[in-house]
Design a protein around this motif. Structure first.
Motif, PDB file in Angstrom:
ATOM      1  N   LEU A  68       0.325   2.148  43.554  1.00 54.94           N
ATOM      2  CA  LEU A  68      -0.978   2.677  43.119  1.00 54.94           C
ATOM      3  C   LEU A  68      -2.044   2.426  44.180  1.00 54.94           C
ATOM      4  CD1 LEU A  68      -1.125   1.751  39.301  1.00 54.94           C
ATOM      5  CD2 LEU A  68      -0.903   4.014  40.321  1.00 54.94           C
ATOM      6  N   ARG A  69      -1.992   1.215  44.771  1.00 59.08           N
ATOM      7  CA  ARG A  69      -2.966   0.910  45.833  1.00 59.08           C
ATOM      8  C   ARG A  69      -2.778   1.876  47.014  1.00 59.08           C
ATOM      9  NH1 ARG A  69      -1.916  -4.431  44.524  1.00 59.08           N
ATOM     10  NH2 ARG A  69      -0.359  -4.583  46.197  1.00 59.08           N
ATOM     11  N   ARG A  70      -1.550   2.071  47.366  1.00 54.10           N
ATOM     12  CA  ARG A  70      -1.235   2.970  48.492  1.00 54.10           C
ATOM     13  C   ARG A  70      -1.661   4.395  48.150  1.00 54.10           C
ATOM     14  NH1 ARG A  70       4.875   3.694  50.511  1.00 54.10           N
ATOM     15  NH2 ARG A  70       4.533   5.456  51.922  1.00 54.10           N
ATOM     16  N   HIS A  71      -1.485   4.764  46.879  1.00 52.79           N
ATOM     17  CA  HIS A  71      -1.867   6.098  46.416  1.00 52.79           C
ATOM     18  C   HIS A  71      -3.365   6.309  46.642  1.00 52.79           C
ATOM     19  CE1 HIS A  71       0.002   9.432  44.332  1.00 52.79           C
ATOM     20  NE2 HIS A  71      -1.094   9.592  43.575  1.00 52.79           N
ATOM     21  N   THR A  72      -4.127   5.274  46.271  1.00 54.28           N
ATOM     22  CA  THR A  72      -5.581   5.354  46.439  1.00 54.28           C
ATOM     23  C   THR A  72      -5.941   5.488  47.919  1.00 54.28           C
ATOM     24  OG1 THR A  72      -5.787   3.916  44.526  1.00 54.28           O
ATOM     25  CG2 THR A  72      -7.742   4.173  45.883  1.00 54.28           C
TER      26      THR A  72
ATOM     27  N   THR B 221       6.163   7.418  44.607  1.00 58.34           N
ATOM     28  CA  THR B 221       6.729   7.412  45.966  1.00 58.34           C
ATOM     29  C   THR B 221       6.885   8.855  46.470  1.00 58.34           C
ATOM     30  OG1 THR B 221       7.938   5.408  45.380  1.00 58.34           O
ATOM     31  CG2 THR B 221       8.671   6.566  47.344  1.00 58.34           C
ATOM     32  N   ARG B 222       7.375   9.710  45.584  1.00 62.61           N
ATOM     33  CA  ARG B 222       7.566  11.122  45.974  1.00 62.61           C
ATOM     34  C   ARG B 222       6.216  11.767  46.314  1.00 62.61           C
ATOM     35  NH1 ARG B 222      10.564  12.104  41.939  1.00 62.61           N
ATOM     36  NH2 ARG B 222       8.987  13.097  40.629  1.00 62.61           N
ATOM     37  N   GLN B 223       5.215  11.512  45.456  1.00 62.11           N
ATOM     38  CA  GLN B 223       3.885  12.084  45.683  1.00 62.11           C
ATOM     39  C   GLN B 223       3.302  11.590  47.006  1.00 62.11           C
ATOM     40  OE1 GLN B 223       1.667  10.965  42.232  1.00 62.11           O
ATOM     41  NE2 GLN B 223       2.457  12.649  40.969  1.00 62.11           N
ATOM     42  N   GLN B 224       3.529  10.307  47.257  1.00 62.65           N
ATOM     43  CA  GLN B 224       2.976   9.755  48.497  1.00 62.65           C
ATOM     44  C   GLN B 224       3.671  10.348  49.721  1.00 62.65           C
ATOM     45  OE1 GLN B 224       3.053   5.508  48.060  1.00 62.65           O
ATOM     46  NE2 GLN B 224       1.661   5.574  46.302  1.00 62.65           N
ATOM     47  N   THR B 225       4.954  10.560  49.593  1.00 60.54           N
ATOM     48  CA  THR B 225       5.692  11.179  50.694  1.00 60.54           C
ATOM     49  C   THR B 225       5.154  12.597  50.954  1.00 60.54           C
ATOM     50  OG1 THR B 225       7.632   9.934  50.043  1.00 60.54           O
ATOM     51  CG2 THR B 225       8.005  11.792  51.524  1.00 60.54           C
ATOM     52  N   GLU B 226       4.947  13.322  49.839  1.00 56.77           N
ATOM     53  CA  GLU B 226       4.429  14.690  49.960  1.00 56.77           C
ATOM     54  C   GLU B 226       3.013  14.676  50.564  1.00 56.77           C
ATOM     55  OE1 GLU B 226       6.890  16.411  46.094  1.00 56.77           O
ATOM     56  OE2 GLU B 226       4.696  16.172  45.992  1.00 56.77           O
ATOM     57  N   ALA B 227       2.223  13.687  50.095  1.00 55.43           N
ATOM     58  CA  ALA B 227       0.846  13.604  50.609  1.00 55.43           C
ATOM     59  C   ALA B 227       0.849  13.288  52.101  1.00 55.43           C
ATOM     60  CB  ALA B 227       0.090  12.516  49.843  1.00 55.43           C
ATOM     61  N   ALA B 228       1.755  12.404  52.511  1.00 45.88           N
ATOM     62  CA  ALA B 228       1.843  12.039  53.925  1.00 45.88           C
ATOM     63  C   ALA B 228       2.255  13.271  54.745  1.00 45.88           C
ATOM     64  CB  ALA B 228       2.845  10.906  54.106  1.00 45.88           C
ATOM     65  N   GLN B 229       3.192  14.035  54.189  1.00 41.52           N
ATOM     66  CA  GLN B 229       3.645  15.233  54.910  1.00 41.52           C
ATOM     67  C   GLN B 229       2.495  16.259  55.019  1.00 41.52           C
ATOM     68  OE1 GLN B 229       7.017  16.346  52.523  1.00 41.52           O
ATOM     69  NE2 GLN B 229       8.424  14.998  53.674  1.00 41.52           N
ATOM     70  N   ALA B 230       1.744  16.379  53.899  1.00 39.41           N
ATOM     71  CA  ALA B 230       0.620  17.335  53.890  1.00 39.41           C
ATOM     72  C   ALA B 230      -0.443  16.898  54.891  1.00 39.41           C
ATOM     73  CB  ALA B 230       0.037  17.423  52.475  1.00 39.41           C
ATOM     74  N   LEU B 231      -0.686  15.588  54.935  1.00 44.53           N
ATOM     75  CA  LEU B 231      -1.685  15.055  55.857  1.00 44.53           C
ATOM     76  C   LEU B 231      -1.271  15.317  57.313  1.00 44.53           C
ATOM     77  CD1 LEU B 231      -4.339  13.512  55.953  1.00 44.53           C
ATOM     78  CD2 LEU B 231      -3.009  11.381  55.995  1.00 44.53           C
ATOM     79  N   ALA B 232       0.030  15.102  57.565  1.00 42.55           N
ATOM     80  CA  ALA B 232       0.546  15.341  58.922  1.00 42.55           C
ATOM     81  C   ALA B 232       0.387  16.811  59.299  1.00 42.55           C
ATOM     82  CB  ALA B 232       2.008  14.922  58.994  1.00 42.55           C
TER      83      ALA B 232
END
Lengths: 103, 251
Positions: A68-72, B221-232
């Protein structure tokens, strides 16, 4: 009822008690003992399993909080990136005299 | 002298215990009859024997001519620990009354009652304190002295009585104890099975909670991976746009 018959009936009754009721009682006691000991063993096993799951749950909660922290942080980074992108598009817009792509 | 039971007299009964020596003396004396003596023994046993005297027991000896009393007293004292009821084995007190035998060097009869009121010559029932081992049913009189056990040689009445005592020990001791043990195991099994049911429920809840948390973590984790890819990708687009802008400015 004559004495002989009375004694014979008593003997039959006593025999049923000795041959059926008492062994049945012992079997029942043994079965209850087996059930109690098995259930106690299973409770011990499940309690240990529950302790393992609680540890795993605690780890997963920590992981969830970290996520969650990383998400933010990612959301904030995305916001910054979008702001910078907008800044980049502004001179292009002026220079080209046309609007940047909406996507 | 004439003897009377003081307890009977106190209850308003005659309580006549018969003549006692010296016979020429017309005065009265007092003692206790066998019935009140048994009452007194019962009261003592009800209070409990002192812990320091665990080996003490009592022998109730009934005159062999009084089978009726033997049955009555046996029934009354059948299941009382520390006490055994027996028929008097002595035959006519020969040694005690052999006036024609002079200088008899044999030692005195060890079974002589300690007090005159417990003397079988005057009362049909005597109470004698003895070592407890002699009271135990498991150790029949005569065992270990080359005599056959009572169970094999005793008359049917006595064998029947022994059987009743053993049966009563089973029915009043062993069987109730077995029933109580069964009840204890039953309660323990019920308690353990209740705990087991509770533990299974807890474990199921824990597993569900954990599965839900795993699912949320996977999704994050999946959302963060997608967000990282989108950011890149955004950064790449930004860089390209900057390059194009620089190129246009250069032209």
């Amino acid at each position: 009822m004559d004495t002989r018959r009375q004694v014979e009936e008593w003997l039959q009754h006593s025999r049923r008690i000795v041959e059926d009721v008492l062994p049945g009682l012992l079997d029942e006691r043994d079965e209850l003992m087996r059930r109690a000991l098995n259930a106690e063993d299973e409770v011990t096993r499940l309690t240990e399993r529950a302790a393992t799951l609680r540890d795993e749950l605690a780890r997963s909660k920590s992981e969830h909080e970290a996520l969650l922290r990383r998400h933010t942080e990612i959301a904030e980074s995305m916001g910054h990136a979008m702001a910078q992108l907008t800044q980049v598009f502004e001179p292009m817009k002026r220079m080209l005299g046309e609007a940047p792509p909406s996507s | 002298m004439r003897a009377f039971c003081a307890w009977c007299v106190a209850e308003g009964k005659p309580g006549d215990l018969g003549e006692r020596e010296p016979l020429a003396d017309p005065s009265e004396t007092h003692g206790i009859c066998w019935r009140h003596r048994l009452d007194s023994l019962a009261a003592v046993l009800k209070e409990g024997l002192p812990d320091a005297e665990p080996s003490i027991g009592f022998l109730i000896v009934v005159a062999r001519t009084r089978q009726d009393l033997f049955e009555e007293v046996s029934e009354q004292w059948l299941s009382v620990p520390h006490v055994r009821v027996v028929l008097d084995r002595r035959h006519g007190e020969r040694r005690a009354h052999r006036a024609d035998v002079h200088g008899d060097r044999r030692r005195a009869d060890r079974r002589t009652a300690p007090v005159v009121f417990d003397d079988g010559r005057h009362q049909p029932v005597m109470v004698l304190p003895i070592k407890r081992a002699a009271v135990a049913v498991e150790e029949p009189v005569g065992a270990g002295r080359g005599e056959a056990p009572v169970a094999e040689t005793a008359p049917p009445r006595e064998r029947f009585r022994e059987w009743i005592v053993a049966s009563r020990a089973i029915t009043q001791g062993t069987v109730p104890s077995m029933l109580a043990e069964r009840d204890r195991w039953s309660a323990r099994a019920a308690e353990a099975e209740s705990q087991l049911s509770q533990a299974r429920g807890d474990l199921e809840d824990l597993a569900l909670t954990l599965a839900g948390l795993h699912g949320r973590n996977d999704r994050l984790t999946r959302q963060q991976t997608e967000a990282a890819q989108a950011l890149a990708a955004a950064l790449r687009h930004m860089k390209r746009a900057m390059d194009l802008t620089n190129l246009a400015q250069g032209e």
